[in-house]
Write an enzyme that holds these catalytic residues in place. Structure first.
Site, short mmCIF file in Angstrom:
data_model
loop_
_atom_site.label_atom_id
_atom_site.label_comp_id
_atom_site.label_asym_id
_atom_site.label_seq_id
_atom_site.Cartn_x
_atom_site.Cartn_y
_atom_site.Cartn_z
N ASP A 40 -41.58 38.90 45.81
CA ASP A 40 -42.44 40.05 46.11
C ASP A 40 -42.03 40.87 47.26
O ASP A 40 -42.48 40.80 48.58
CB ASP A 40 -43.87 39.91 46.26
CG ASP A 40 -44.85 40.93 46.24
OD1 ASP A 40 -44.38 41.84 45.73
OD2 ASP A 40 -45.81 40.89 46.86
N HIS B 59 -43.09 41.34 54.16
CA HIS B 59 -42.69 42.35 53.33
C HIS B 59 -43.91 43.30 53.22
O HIS B 59 -43.81 44.36 52.34
CB HIS B 59 -42.20 41.95 52.07
CG HIS B 59 -43.15 41.07 51.36
ND1 HIS B 59 -42.92 39.84 51.08
CD2 HIS B 59 -44.15 41.24 50.64
CE1 HIS B 59 -43.96 39.28 50.42
NE2 HIS B 59 -44.63 40.23 50.11
N HIS C 167 -48.21 32.47 45.77
CA HIS C 167 -47.72 33.48 46.94
C HIS C 167 -48.78 34.01 47.63
O HIS C 167 -49.83 34.43 47.49
CB HIS C 167 -47.12 34.84 45.85
CG HIS C 167 -46.52 35.58 46.83
ND1 HIS C 167 -45.55 35.35 47.48
CD2 HIS C 167 -47.00 37.09 47.21
CE1 HIS C 167 -45.30 36.79 48.30
NE2 HIS C 167 -46.10 37.35 48.12
N ASP D 8 -49.48 36.58 50.90
CA ASP D 8 -49.02 37.33 51.89
C ASP D 8 -49.24 37.17 53.12
O ASP D 8 -50.48 36.76 53.33
CB ASP D 8 -49.36 38.78 51.35
CG ASP D 8 -48.74 39.45 50.29
OD1 ASP D 8 -47.51 39.09 50.16
OD2 ASP D 8 -49.49 39.95 49.34
#
Length: 819
Positions: A305, A510, A184, A186
């Site tokens: 997430d 997000h 993951h 971001d």
């Protein structure tokens, strides 16, 4: 965020023939190894990647002199803060290169240590009631007895003892764990957008390197957006543009089925705040990119997430070709434990998607025995399904899987006493779950995260920019489509609109739209909103000129007129403000048909003008024949009535439009959270700087304005406006905010009783309770909504509308908007 480059010239001694040789690098900054002009592997101490394999067994024919370049970034996996993971970047932080060495790697010792780690974890974690724990313990003890650390010839015998344990197989009923490599990243958080480009390259280069030596290894990649800096599909797009050699290698492994693109959207967006149209565009742009680049669309929506999931998402997923959904964020719930890990999720129209939460409650596992056992023990749907996901690899700041993680899981592939572990893909997992789905439960409505409620309000300028830009792009597309349909030479601005949409979608990531990012990212986001506003205004002007150009030409002898366009699908009657020949502002009442226009020449007088009266006590009353209001000197509503029915909306002794200030000191996640205990610190705002005075005396428009002091040094100015024929009261509010750890709301107590309030969501609405009967109710003390929330009983109700806010609540008879 600076980069340092190191040229590394290596000379491998001939005496190391037949040995495994590594380049060892240890630094607290993220690094990338380049060889022959191509990125080949990431280096990060936090991600347990501190060596690059030069050769697995040095041969005489191999080059003994090697030149590498190492690109070292002045940031770690989690940015450049000091003292806390979520600390802001520290410009004075220094990054150190601790070691740069050429070393021999003893593979036999490494394998022996991994064997012992697995056995000791089994001995410790399986429990005294399980005979396998004792078998593992005694085997490990025998290995220590057999092994002489000074004599490598004893290592194979020790390893044979471990292999005997690992080769003892499970029964057919054992739970199967589908292990999928994951990383993951971001797209912006504790680092800016552009640093993410390098994070993706470091992580994906390492993944490709692992695939070359582990042909069974699979990796699910959900971030799209990396190709043409900050414009394209994002993470894949960036890599294709900045690192074409790496992108070509990725495509090879996509074709082999090892590098598995998943996701379905442009970025892993916030699951609550984007509009319905924005969410559709997320899927449209994402699925189109997957189709163009990889020859297929995604059947899984991958959003591990984000801070909650709108009840409209199942319908949007099904409409975009997606029937499966994976996340895990609800494991962060602060109050209630979500009752499922595998279930059907049903949206507001009845659409259903098969949903899976990895039972280990993480998307960054390391392949340890403890995590495997937790995955089975924690599974809320044991007996209904016998398969679950296990996402392994360092994440959030990138990093991804390591060789050690793979080696651990190889030993657990089918070992008695442990769940069966197989390297798998999302499609394989969901295909099995679909076959086992006959007894699964169904969850209806939103998946509300009982944490991070502050993200509905944090960074007000980002929230305002998102809402405004969504509206601008809507208007440009409507007007451009009408101009194209009218014929002529107008060219629909498809490519420009795609660029602007992708920029808006990028900002809906997000950690950006929720405001849980560093200031540098906020500045980037505001700059992108400004670009959308500027380009959108130009495109809108071009469409209007093409659509209505003849109407805009002044006619000889005609009076001054104004063209008014309505881009909404219903007729509207409103008071507008226009600039006269002398530059003065004049008002006009205009009715414009759905998706149409009207020409305003002479001001149209309303059948009943707005009346504004100041009372002896300083309060002000306004009425327009539809509603009547009374305001006290602090701008609070003491009365709000429907004229025809004389129905009062404000209870006796209460004040609507009451501003209130709360302490905002969460437990940890400062930009993310507001805790329920903040409600105990409510302080009504009562410090008046400028009392209520009439601004406009009536006619087409009446208004009054006032100013308040908020906290120690903030100022709020508000103009309250009532227009002719208008069924609502408008509040134009400006706040100069200088407070820290404070939370400002405006409250509207109403003479309405209902056990539920209604909130606008994407393409629909949702009801939530106004009481706190259960823990599920009071955990929603602060919720999100889009442009309105409503409290209604049979035959009567009051709605609170906004143009740039998302945080809200309705408790008892009080509607609150978080500012």
């Amino acid at each position: 965020w600076e980069t340092c480059w190191f040229k590394v010239e290596l000379s491998i001694p001939p005496a190391w023939a037949g040995r495994e040789v590594h380049f060892f690098w240890e630094s607290d900054g993220e690094g990338m190894v380049w060889r022959d002009g191509q990125p080949v592997q990431g280096l990060t101490k936090e991600g347990e990647k501190t060596s690059y394999i030069l050769t697995s067994s040095l041969k005489e024919t191999e080059p003994h002199s090697v030149t590498l370049y190492v690109e070292l970034a002045c940031n770690g996996l989690f940015g450049a803060g000091k003292g806390s993971m979520i600390a802001p970047p520290d410009p004075d932080r220094r990054f150190t290169l601790s070691k740069a060495e050429l070393v021999i790697f003893n593979r036999d010792v490494y394998e022996l240590l991994v064997d012992l780690e697995i056995l000791l974890d089994m001995a410790q974690l399986l429990g005294e009631e399980n005979q396998r724990s004792f078998q593992a313990l005694y085997t490990a003890n025998q290995m220590v007895n057999v092994c002489d650390v000074t004599d490598s010839s004893t290592f194979p015998a020790a390893r044979d003892l471990a292999a005997a344990i690992f080769s003892q197989r499970n029964g057919e009923s054992q739970h199967t764990i589908h292990a999928v490599g994951h990383c993951h990243i971001d797209s912006a958080w504790l680092w800016p957008y552009e640093e993410t480009i390098r994070k993706c390259a470091r992580s994906w280069a390492t993944v490709v390197c692992l695939m070359e030596s582990n042909p069974e290894f699979t990796f699910a990649c959900s971030q799209l957006w990396l190709v043409s800096v900050l414009w394209q599909a994002q993470q894949f797009e960036w890599v294709r543009s900045w690192y074409p050699g790496l992108y070509a290698r990725i495509q090879d492994f996509v074709a082999k089925g090892q590098f598995v693109p998943v996701g379905g959207t442009w970025v892993e967006m916030d699951g609550n705040l984007p509009s319905g149209e924005s969410m559709v565009r997320q899927f449209l742009q994402g699925q189109r990119f997957f189709q163009e680049q990889f020859g297929r669309i995604c059947s899984e929506f991958w959003l591990p997430d984000t801070f909650g999931y709108s009840a409209q998402l199942p319908q949007l997923m099904r409409g975009c070709g997606i029937r499966r959904f994976l996340t895990q964020k609800l494991s962060w719930n602060l109050v209630n434990t979500f009752p499922h890990h595998t279930f059907f999720w049903e949206g507001i129209d009845g659409s259903r998607v098969l949903t899976h939460f990895p039972p280990g409650d993480s998307y960054g596992m390391h392949g340890r025995v403890e995590e495997m056992l937790k995955t089975v023990k924690n599974n809320k749907d044991k007996g209904r399904v016998n398969h679950s996901a296990f996402l392994f690899g360092f994440g959030d700041g990138g990093g991804g899987p390591t060789q050690k993680m793979l080696d651990r899981m190889k030993r657990m592939s089918d070992t008695d006493g442990l769940p069966r572990v197989q390297i798998s893909t999302p499609d394989r997992l969901f295909s099995v779950l679909e076959k086992e789905s006959s007894q699964l439960g169904t969850w209806v409505g939103e998946l509300f995260l009982e944490l991070h409620n502050g993200t509905y309000t944090t960074q007000a300028q980002i929230k305002k920019g998102n809402r405004e830009c969504e509206r601008i792009l809507h208007d440009v597309e409507i007007l451009s489509a009408l101009a194209l349909a009218r014929g002529g030479t107008f060219q629909y601005p498809a490519s420009q609109l795609q660029q602007l949409w992708r920029l808006l979608l990028l900002n809906q990531f997000h950690d950006v739209l929720p405001g849980s990012c560093i200031q540098l990212v906020v500045e980037d986001a505001l700059r992108y909103y400004a670009e959308i506003r500027r380009a959108g205004a130009r495109l809108q002007e071009e469409a209007v000129q093409s659509l209505c150009g003849d109407l805009l030409q002044p006619k000889v002898g005609s009076t001054e007129s104004t063209l008014v366009l309505n881009t909404l699908p219903w007729e509207r009657t409103e008071v507008i403000s226009r600039t006269g020949p002398a530059g003065t502002e004049t008002l006009a009442l205009v009715t414009v048909p759905s998706m149409g226009y009207a020409i305003v020449k002479e001001p149209l007088l309303p059948p009943q003008p707005v009346a504004v009266r100041k009372q002896e006590d300083g309060s002000i009353a306004m009425e327009n024949g539809v509603i009547a209001v009374c305001l006290d000197t602090m701008g609070r509503l003491t009365s709000l009535q429907l004229v025809d029915s004389q129905r009062e909306s404000v209870p006796d002794g209460c004040y609507a439009n009451q501003f209130a200030l709360f302490d905002d000191v969460p437990l940890y996640w400062d930009a993310w959270d507001v805790m329920d205990y903040h409600l105990e610190t409510r302080k009504p705002v009562t410090t008046l700087l400028k009392p209520l005075e009439i601004s406009l005396a009536g006619g087409l428009r009446g208004s009054a304005s006032f100013s308040l002091q908020i906290g120690k040094s903030s100022i709020l100015t508000q103009e309250i406006i009532l227009d002719a024929k208008c069924p609502y009261l408008r509040f134009l509010t400006q706040v100069e905010w200088r407070e820290a750890h404070k939370f400002l709301k405006v409250e509207f107590p109403l003479l309405v009783r209902s056990t539920n309030a209604t909130y606008e969501i994407q393409f629909g609405h949702l009801q939530r309770p106004t009481h706190w009967n259960t823990s599920w109710d009071w955990a929603r003390f602060e919720v999100w909504a889009h442009k309105w929330l409503d409290l209604s009983e049979h035959g009567f109700g009051v709605a609170l509308l906004n143009d740039c806010k998302y945080g809200a609540s309705a408790h008892g008879n009080v509607l609150s908007l978080s500012l």
